[in-house]
Structure formats: structure tokens, C-alpha cells
Design an enzyme around this catalytic site. Structure first.
Site, PDB file in Angstrom:
ATOM      1  N   SER A 255      -8.797  -2.205  10.231  1.00  0.00           N
ATOM      2  CA  SER A 255      -9.607  -1.164  10.017  1.00  0.00           C
ATOM      3  C   SER A 255      -8.212  -0.084  10.153  1.00  0.00           C
ATOM      4  O   SER A 255      -7.686  -0.186   9.383  1.00  0.00           O
ATOM      5  CB  SER A 255     -10.408  -1.336  11.604  1.00  0.00           C
ATOM      6  OG  SER A 255      -9.263  -1.200  12.324  1.00  0.00           O
ATOM      7  N   LYS A 256      -9.143   1.287  10.225  1.00  0.00           N
ATOM      8  CA  LYS A 256      -8.470   2.408   9.663  1.00  0.00           C
ATOM      9  C   LYS A 256      -6.917   1.917  10.774  1.00  0.00           C
ATOM     10  O   LYS A 256      -5.786   2.517   9.494  1.00  0.00           O
ATOM     11  CB  LYS A 256      -9.248   3.527  10.312  1.00  0.00           C
ATOM     12  CG  LYS A 256      -9.958   3.971   8.886  1.00  0.00           C
ATOM     13  CD  LYS A 256     -10.417   5.571   9.007  1.00  0.00           C
ATOM     14  CE  LYS A 256     -11.805   5.467   8.167  1.00  0.00           C
ATOM     15  NZ  LYS A 256     -12.675   7.154   8.178  1.00  0.00           N
ATOM     16  N   ARG A 257      -6.555   2.026  11.219  1.00  0.00           N
ATOM     17  CA  ARG A 257      -5.604   1.406  11.868  1.00  0.00           C
ATOM     18  C   ARG A 257      -4.442   1.032  11.480  1.00  0.00           C
ATOM     19  O   ARG A 257      -3.328   1.438  11.831  1.00  0.00           O
ATOM     20  CB  ARG A 257      -5.841   1.042  12.732  1.00  0.00           C
ATOM     21  CG  ARG A 257      -6.178  -0.390  14.130  1.00  0.00           C
ATOM     22  CD  ARG A 257      -5.789  -0.726  15.427  1.00  0.00           C
ATOM     23  NE  ARG A 257      -5.907  -1.843  15.390  1.00  0.00           N
ATOM     24  CZ  ARG A 257      -7.654  -2.351  15.601  1.00  0.00           C
ATOM     25  NH1 ARG A 257      -7.934  -1.143  15.363  1.00  0.00           N
ATOM     26  NH2 ARG A 257      -7.788  -3.636  15.595  1.00  0.00           N
ATOM     27  N   HIS A 258      -4.526  -0.230  10.548  1.00  0.00           N
ATOM     28  CA  HIS A 258      -3.844  -0.940   9.774  1.00  0.00           C
ATOM     29  C   HIS A 258      -3.562   0.229   7.839  1.00  0.00           C
ATOM     30  O   HIS A 258      -2.788  -0.062   7.851  1.00  0.00           O
ATOM     31  CB  HIS A 258      -4.707  -1.832   9.147  1.00  0.00           C
ATOM     32  CG  HIS A 258      -5.007  -2.291  10.108  1.00  0.00           C
ATOM     33  ND1 HIS A 258      -6.138  -2.966  11.027  1.00  0.00           N
ATOM     34  CD2 HIS A 258      -4.439  -3.138  11.588  1.00  0.00           C
ATOM     35  CE1 HIS A 258      -6.112  -3.299  11.135  1.00  0.00           C
ATOM     36  NE2 HIS A 258      -5.431  -4.032  12.621  1.00  0.00           N
ATOM     37  N   GLY A 259      -4.716   0.994   7.931  1.00  0.00           N
ATOM     38  CA  GLY A 259      -3.743   2.148   6.563  1.00  0.00           C
ATOM     39  C   GLY A 259      -5.202   2.769   5.674  1.00  0.00           C
ATOM     40  O   GLY A 259      -6.614   1.992   6.759  1.00  0.00           O
TER      41      GLY A 259
END
Length: 485
Positions: A255-259
Site C-alpha cells: 500500500s501507499k505507506r510502503h512508498g
């Protein structure tokens, strides 16, 4: 299977950006068809009208074009089984939904939204209670003639088990009593995904359905539809999940929290499309009998096979992607490399330095074009040097802050007087000075490089950086370094 041409498809919903997981699905479907000399179809599944995002279709088709995933049938290129946008195929779905009713495998449901809401409140996880499943034919006829709104639902068998064989995960079974009578055709006349993709895949001749493993447990409902129509089931190939790693090492769905998780964001951040494609090809698939990692799209077409797909989730490693990208950047021809690097360098450095020379220095050292601003920040500004002593100290060259100050004091007037300001001339000048006083040339180069760069790691040696900075800036930085030392 290897000898039979495969027809696969990529059928995205235009609900936003192109997620890396979607691109991997497209790539695997593409490679599967191309590896057998088969057909690759693109279809836009836009029946969920509430989630449509303007411009998303252009993003999807643009991504396929940039990555080289050409298709035989689909939007723009057309084909014998069009249209290839589901919203333009509404009459087709109604025809087949009503046919399913006549075959006894679906039924008209006249339940109001209010009744369904009450049912949901009473039992949140209970699903639809099949209230309209066995309405008498005369009641159904009267309701239709009265114009009462309805949906068409699939009539799932109440007993027994439905099974199918997935090409990756093997046999998947589900008890029929665990499945709901899903909606096939909505009140607005649009089909649900669960119905439309089955009809389209059959009519378009799709032999292999490639998609994410989140659909593993939904597929029994789909094969029941194939069976109800008397159609041959396609081969199913469900792909392993794509995972991301948090800062604390925990693994979870990407997801976006990973980049950056979209193709567009990765390209915007400086990754090359061909490097992205190469990397995601290996996220869940492994070629046989080779340790090779760098593959062109043409090479992948010749190597790809379902047998190489893993069941286990694949972890998206940004550092590994950077390695792939660096290898692809190194291999870029100068004209394409400069077209990407020079504008970025000019944006950071302006016209104060030789950006073409700087680009040349970076060509074999750059992992990502997005790194350029930070990588060359030392060129555009004189960075603060908080701990000069540690920067100038180097065990290999046996330098200290004191020895470097002496070197800089000696070479400053020599540099001020020299007329030749090219790499070879500067190198010979400093090398000659080192030989003259009996020290290593490396010690002189270290002192000058730290003085002009003002940081330990640089894309190039002392004289290369001096040619980029120019004579005036080099002299001024050496004067500043002497004063600090």
C-alpha cells in the site's frame, strides 16, 4: 498447453492510477499469451459507475503503451468481439441474464432497497435471504408488467460442493451453502463484475483468466455460471499477493505507506519503465534453469510459463528495484540518457556548471533519476562542513586535516595560474605536484575533492568535479576550505 495458443486478457476498472499489482497482472497475462503465440485482449470494466475516475482509461492505455504491452483486441485497436468497454455492452448482459433466468439458474428479485437495508441491520453477515428465489411465475409476470424495479440474481445450488482447478494453487472447493445468490444484473441495467466478466470472457474466446489471488474464493460462483450456460470453463491462474515491508520489518499487503505503488509515481520518481517491468516480472515468477535477472520484454516472452509462478506472496523491495534501475540506466545510450538527465540537472544547477559533463559523471553511478537533486546538491551550493577533521581524514591515503590544509595551500596558486581547465590537464598538474613533494597522488586528490565537494561521497574524482564546477568556483571553494581548516 505450451503448444496451444492461449487467449488471455487484462480487464482493469478505470478507478484511478495503475497499481503495480494491476500492472503485474497485465504483464503476466500478456506474457502467457505471447509465449504461446496467442492473443492478448484489453477490456475496460466500467460497470461500477460510482467509482469511475475521469482520465483513468487514458492512464491504463498509456501505461500499456509505455511498457510495450501491445494488445490484439481492445479499445482504440478494435476487434471482432467489441465493443471492449463494458458500459457499451449493456444489451448483451441483459440478454444473457434473462437467458439464465429461462434456464432456471437465475431469478428476478423485486426486494426494495429498504427491505435489504433492514435485512442487513438484522443480520450484518447473513447476506440475502433468497426471498424472491421461488416466487410463483404469475407473481413474477405481474411484477414485471407493473414495472416494479428488479435485479437478477444467480440461483446458487443449495447443496453440494463446487470445485475448480487453479493453475497455480491447485484444486479449490467451496460448499454451495456458503455462497450467496449474487446479483448479476442491477436495477439500472448494468451488470455486476461477477456476471459481466464471465459473459465477456466467453464471448471473447478467453482461454486463460489471469488475476489476483483475492478472487480464489469467488471463482466457484463464476464456474457455476459457465456450467449453467453449458460453456467450457477457462483455465484460471491466480497470482500471489504483492506485499510491502514496513520500517519495523512487518510484512503487509502493498500500500501507499510502503512508498510509491503506482506505475505513474515510480516513473515520476525517476524509474525507467523497462526496469519496472523487468522487476515486477520476477515478483512471483522465476524462470527455469537460469540465475539471470536482467531480461528484455522479448526475452521474457520466450521464457514465461505458469509453472514458474509461486504460490507464496511476493515482497516488493524498493532497494532491489533501485538496483534494477541502476543497471538499466548504465545501459542507456547517451542520447536517451542525456534526454532524461540533462533537464533534471539544469533544473537543479541552472547554467552555472557544465551539466553535460556532470551527466557523464553520473551515468554509471545513478540508481534513479529522482536522486539527481540530492546527488548534485553539493554542486549547486556550498554545503556546511560540520566536522572537517573527519572528512579530510583518510586511512588509505594517510591524510589528516593538517596534511590536507598544507596540500591545499600549495595547489591553490598553481590552480589560479593554470590556463588549461580540463580533466587531463588538471590531473597531470596535481599528479606532478604529488610526485614533486614525494606523497601519494591519492592524498592530493582526496584533499582537493573534499575541499571542492564538501562531502565524502561524490559522483566522480577531484579533477572531474573541478571541470564541472569551473575554475572560479573551484578556487573559491579551496579558499573557503583553507580558511575553515
Amino acid at each position: 498447453m505450451e503448444n496451444t495458443p492461449i487467449c488471455s486478457r487484462f480487464a482493469p476498472s478505470p478507478t484511478g492510477y495503475m497499481h503495480i499489482g494491476n500492472l503485474r497482472t497485465a504483464l503476466y497475462a500478456y506474457l502467457l499469451s505471447r509465449s504461446t503465440g496467442g492473443k492478448f485482449i484489453v477490456r475496460i470494466e466500467d460497470t461500477d459507475r460510482e467509482r469511475l475516475v475521469e482520465g483513468a482509461v487514458d492512464v491504463i492505455l498509456g501505461t500499456l503503451k509505455v511498457t510495450g504491452l501491445d494488445y490484439d483486441e481492445g479499445p482504440v485497436v478494435g476487434g471482432p468481439n467489441g465493443p471492449y468497454t463494458q458500459s457499451e455492452r449493456k444489451p448483451i448482459y441483459r440478454e444473457y441474464a434473462e437467458k439464465l433466468v429461462s434456464l432456471g439458474h437465475a431469478y428476478y428479485c423485486f426486494c426494495t432497497p429498504e427491505r435489504l437495508a433492514e435485512l442487513h441491520e438484522e443480520n450484518e453477515n447473513g447476506g440475502y435471504d433468497r426471498h424472491c428465489r421461488n416466487l410463483p411465475a404469475d407473481v413474477v409476470k405481474a411484477n414485471l408488467e407493473a414495472g416494479i424495479p428488479y435485479v437478477i440474481r444467480q440461483k446458487i445450488p443449495l447443496e453440494g460442493t463446487t470445485s475448480y482447478t487453479d493453475e497455480v494453487f491447485g484444486e479449490i472447493s467451496m460448499e454451495n451453502k456458503e455462497m450467496q445468490d449474487q446479483i448479476l444484473l442491477k436495477a439500472d441495467g448494468y451488470p455486476t463484475y461477477n456476471f459481466a466478466h464471465v459473459v465477456d470472457d466467453y464471448l471473447m474466446g478467453v482461454t486463460h483468466v489471469v488475476r489476483g489471488s483475492e478472487y480464489l474464493t469467488s471463482t466457484p460462483k463464476y464456474v457455476l455460471l459457465y456450467d449453467a450456460f453449458g460453456w467450457e470453463r477457462p483455465h484460471y491462474c491466480h497470482l500471489p499477493l504483492l506485499m510491502g515491508k514496513d520500517a519495523d520489518g512487518k510484512i503487509s499487503k502493498l500500500s501507499k505507506r510502503h512508498g510509491a505503488v503506482s506505475f505513474q509515481d515510480l516513473v515520476k520518481n525517476g524509474y525507467l519503465p523497462e526496469a519496472i517491468v523487468n522487476y515486477i516480472a520476477l515478483l512471483g515468477w522465476c524462470p527455469k534453469n537460469t540465475n539471470q535477472e536482467i531480461f528484455s520484454l522479448e526475452e521474457l516472452k520466450g521464457l514465461f510459463g505458469i509453472e514458474g509462478i509461486n504460490k507464496s506472496p511476493a515482497v516488493f523491495d524498493y532497494e532491489k528495484l533501485r538496483w534494477f534501475n541502476s543497471e538499466y540506466i548504465k545501459a542507456l545510450p547517451d542520447d536517451r540518457y542525456n534526454a532524461l538527465a540533462v533537464p533534471a540537472l539544469k533544473k537543479v544547477c541552472g547554467d552555472n556548471v557544465d551539466v553535460y559533463k556532470l551527466a557523464e559523471l553520473l551515468h554509471s553511478r545513478l540508481a534513479c533519476f529522482g536522486d539527481i537533486p540530492e546527488t548534485v546538491r553539493f554542486i549547486n551550493e556550498r554545503l556546511p562542513m560540520e566536522d572537517p577533521a573527519s572528512l579530510y581524514a583518510n586511512k588509505k591515503n594517510k591524510t589528516t586535516a593538517e596534511s590536507c590544509k598544507a596540500v591545499l595551500n600549495d595547489v591553490l596558486p598553481m590552480l589560479e595560474l593554470t590556463e588549461a581547465w580540463d580533466n587531463d590537464s588538471l590531473f597531470e598538474l596535481l599528479k606532478g605536484y604529488a610526485e614533486g613533494i614525494g606523497i601519494k597522488a591519492g592524498a592530493v586528490m582526496w584533499a582537493v575533492r573534499i575541499a571542492v565537494a564538501r562531502q565524502a561521497v561524490t559522483p566522480g574524482g577531484a579533477t572531474e568535479l573541478m571541470t564541472v564546477l569551473g575554475k572560479n568556483e573551484t578556487v573559491q571553494r579551496i579558499k573557503l576550505a583553507i580558511s575553515e581548516l
